[in-house]
Design an enzyme around this catalytic site. Structure first.
Site, PDB file in Angstrom:
ATOM      1  N   HIS A 174       0.875  -1.172   0.000  1.00 15.72           N
ATOM      2  CA  HIS A 174       0.000   0.000   0.000  1.00 15.72           C
ATOM      3  C   HIS A 174       0.921   1.233   0.000  1.00 15.72           C
ATOM      4  CE1 HIS A 174      -2.325  -3.010   2.330  1.00 15.72           C
ATOM      5  NE2 HIS A 174      -3.406  -2.434   1.871  1.00 15.72           N
ATOM      6  N   ASP A 194       2.349   1.976   3.352  1.00 10.90           N
ATOM      7  CA  ASP A 194       3.311   1.012   3.928  1.00 10.90           C
ATOM      8  C   ASP A 194       4.737   1.473   3.671  1.00 10.90           C
ATOM      9  OD1 ASP A 194       1.074  -0.620   4.272  1.00 10.90           O
ATOM     10  OD2 ASP A 194       1.502  -1.814   2.476  1.00 10.90           O
ATOM     11  N   GLU A 235      -8.878 -13.566  -1.921  1.00  8.54           N
ATOM     12  CA  GLU A 235      -8.168 -13.890  -0.679  1.00  8.54           C
ATOM     13  C   GLU A 235      -8.901 -15.020   0.037  1.00  8.54           C
ATOM     14  OE1 GLU A 235      -6.704 -10.751   1.883  1.00  8.54           O
ATOM     15  OE2 GLU A 235      -7.173 -11.979   3.638  1.00  8.54           O
ATOM     16  N   ASP A 248      -4.632 -13.615  -2.861  1.00 11.61           N
ATOM     17  CA  ASP A 248      -3.989 -13.311  -1.589  1.00 11.61           C
ATOM     18  C   ASP A 248      -3.982 -14.612  -0.791  1.00 11.61           C
ATOM     19  OD1 ASP A 248      -3.266 -10.778  -2.138  1.00 11.61           O
ATOM     20  OD2 ASP A 248      -4.510  -9.798  -0.634  1.00 11.61           O
ATOM     21  N   ASP A 280     -10.778 -11.694  10.274  1.00 16.71           N
ATOM     22  CA  ASP A 280      -9.776 -11.931   9.256  1.00 16.71           C
ATOM     23  C   ASP A 280      -8.422 -12.129   9.941  1.00 16.71           C
ATOM     24  OD1 ASP A 280      -8.665 -11.891   6.730  1.00 16.71           O
ATOM     25  OD2 ASP A 280      -8.730  -9.712   6.517  1.00 16.71           O
TER      26      ASP A 280
HETATM   27  C1  XLS Z   1      -7.562  -6.564   4.167  1.00 14.95           C
HETATM   28  C2  XLS Z   1      -7.100  -6.725   2.805  1.00 14.95           C
HETATM   29  C3  XLS Z   1      -6.019  -5.743   2.370  1.00 14.95           C
HETATM   30  C4  XLS Z   1      -5.851  -5.758   0.873  1.00 14.95           C
HETATM   31  C5  XLS Z   1      -5.074  -4.616   0.320  1.00 14.95           C
HETATM   32  O1  XLS Z   1      -8.292  -7.387   4.690  1.00 14.95           O
HETATM   33  O2  XLS Z   1      -6.694  -8.053   2.666  1.00 14.95           O
HETATM   34  O3  XLS Z   1      -4.832  -5.996   3.015  1.00 14.95           O
HETATM   35  O4  XLS Z   1      -5.247  -6.941   0.436  1.00 14.95           O
HETATM   36  O5  XLS Z   1      -5.589  -3.406   0.711  1.00 14.95           O
HETATM   37 CA    CA Z   2      -5.775  -9.067   0.983  1.00 18.32          CA
HETATM   38 CA    CA Z   3      -7.216 -10.198   4.901  1.00 18.23          CA
END
Ligand code: XLS
Ligand code: CA
Ligand code: CA
Length: 437
Positions: free
Chosen positions: A99, A102, A266, A294, A305
């Site tokens: 990001h 980051d 993800e 992801d 999460d």
């Molecule tokens: C959060 C998300 C985030 C995205 C990118 O739950 O996984 O990290 O991958 O903003």
């Molecule tokens: Ca993610």
């Molecule tokens: Ca996540």
């Protein structure tokens, strides 16, 4: 200067190795299904978890001390880059992802923030010249700062919409500068807490306008990375608009955006949406929109999460099955959006965690390839759906049936023979492959 003095370059030593700092299954040069493992798996390190997360949770402070913690501000950002490229090299990963916030701290104005970002991008670009590690994707953090309290592109406040647009504009420029293969949109604050104060229609229309502007700007500056939406049903917002792949696609289609986007799936978000990882991957695969992954896992005992490193072989195998059936991930990759647990406090744990994830996917790849080679699931499906290959079934799938012909058929054939679905038998075959390949 070294930041990870206990670790040398991680080598592949094979399944019998007792060295915890070696790959047991990930052999980057080994050919599986016509490509090297490195090309098939396209592993990526997530900058945020690996270089900015420090083990804090809602009940307690950071537990991890990192080599860069003695610095602050831009100095800390720079040391993190040095450490990052050392880790990339030692893990031998082809990609990373970040990001904007980051890699560079926010300044007191957007101008200053962008200046910080430019400094860091220049530094990263310099490091990338001599590193094999490329940028899988970058994204804008449109969720941490209090200005995003009511959302970003779906905020009730037009000033926040404008600020978010400026941030994504800059993000696309950064992506272009660093040769990002993709650009991710994750809408952590794009959703609502209650409909009592939410103009759902306006928020969705605005989100679509935002995406159209991003598409237009990418075209304007010649950014050719793939746009990815990352669905997640909730957290931090109660209801997020990109709930799952199906919801995201319905939205994109409704607003004429589908051709410009694929999905970044993800694992942990899939389970939060009440699906499993394979479901979301399969759904994207059959709709031609599987973009990237992801790679993590959640904890089914916890309702949030957890972003754990993926070690569940069932999951990695079935994920790789979908990815191979998809013909690979194209520009996408397997990004470890995952963090060591709060109790895994040593810096070396960053390596153990990545090794565990990389080996789990490498092994999953090999098992999946063998399952495909032996047509295990393909034969199951061919057998289970064979009624659609002849007679009335063939008429249905080829569009040569209607309610009249089907009623006539049903009246003439009232003896229906169903066959067992044989789940347990199939799972036991899958276990044989997991244990023996
Ligand atoms: C959060 C998300 C985030 C995205 C990118 O739950 O996984 O990290 O991958 O903003
Ligand atoms: Ca993610
Ligand atoms: Ca996540």
């Amino acid at each position: 200067m070294t930041y990870f003095a206990n670790v040398t370059k991680i080598a592949y030593e094979g399944a019998k190795s007792k060295n915890p700092l070696a790959f047991k299954y990930y052999n980057p040069e080994e050919i599986v299904a016509g490509k090297t493992m490195e090309e098939q798996l396209r592993f990526s390190v997530a900058y945020w978890h690996t270089f900015t997360a420090e083990g804090a949770d809602p009940f307690g402070a950071a537990t991890m001390t990192r080599p860069w913690d003695q610095y602050t501000g831009m100095d800390k950002a720079k040391v993190r880059v040095e450490a990052a490229f050392e880790l990339f090299e030692k893990l031998n990963v082809p990609f990373f992802a970040f990001h904007d916030r980051d890699i560079a701290p926010e300044g007191s104005t957007l101008q200053e923030t962008n200046k910080n970002l430019d400094t860091m991008v220049t530094m990263i670009k310099e490091y990338m010249k001599t590193s094999k590690t490329k940028l899988l994707w970058n994204t804008a953090n449109l969720f941490s700062h209090p200005r995003f309290v009511h959302g970003a592109a779906t905020s009730c406040n037009a000033d926040v919409f404008a600020y978010s647009a400026a941030q994504v504009k800059k993000g696309l420029e950064v992506g272009k500068e660093l040769g990002a293969e993709n650009y991710v949109f994750w809408g952590g604050r794009e959703g609502y807490e209650t409909l009592l104060n939410t103009d759902l229609q306006l928020e969705l229309d605005n989100l679509a306008k935002f995406f159209h502007m991003a598409v237009a700007y990418a075209k304007e500056i010649g950014f050719t990375g793939q746009f990815l939406i990352e669905p997640k049903p909730k957290e931090p917002t109660k209801h997020q608009y990109d709930f799952d792949a199906a919801a995201a696609v319905a939205f994109l289609e409704r607003y004429g955006l589908l051709e410009h986007f694929k999905m970044n799936i993800e694992a942990n978000h899939a389970t939060l949406a009440g699906h499993n990882f394979q479901h979301e991957l399969r759904w994207c695969r059959i709709n031609g929109i599987l973009g990237s992954v992801d790679a993590n896992q959640g904890d089914l005992l916890l309702g949030w999460d957890t972003d754990e490193f993926p070690t569940d072989m069932y999951e990695t195998t079935l994920a790789m099955y979908e990815i191979l059936k998809n013909g690979g991930l194209g520009k996408g990759g397997l990004n470890f959006d995952a963090k060591p647990r709060r109790g895994s406090i040593d810096t070396d744990d960053l390596f153990y965690a990545h090794i565990a994830g990389m080996d789990s996917f490498a092994r999953g790849l090999k098992v999946a390839q063998k399952l495909i080679e032996d047509r295990v699931f393909e034969d199951v499906l061919a057998d289970r759906y064979h009624s659609f290959t002849e007679g009335i079934g063939l008429a249905i799938v080829s569009g040569n049936a209607d309610f009249h012909t089907l009623e006539k058929y049903a009246m003439e054939n009232q003896r229906i023979n169903n066959q067992s679905g044989r789940q347990e038998k199939i799972k036991s075959i899958l276990n044989q492959y997991l244990l023996e390949v």
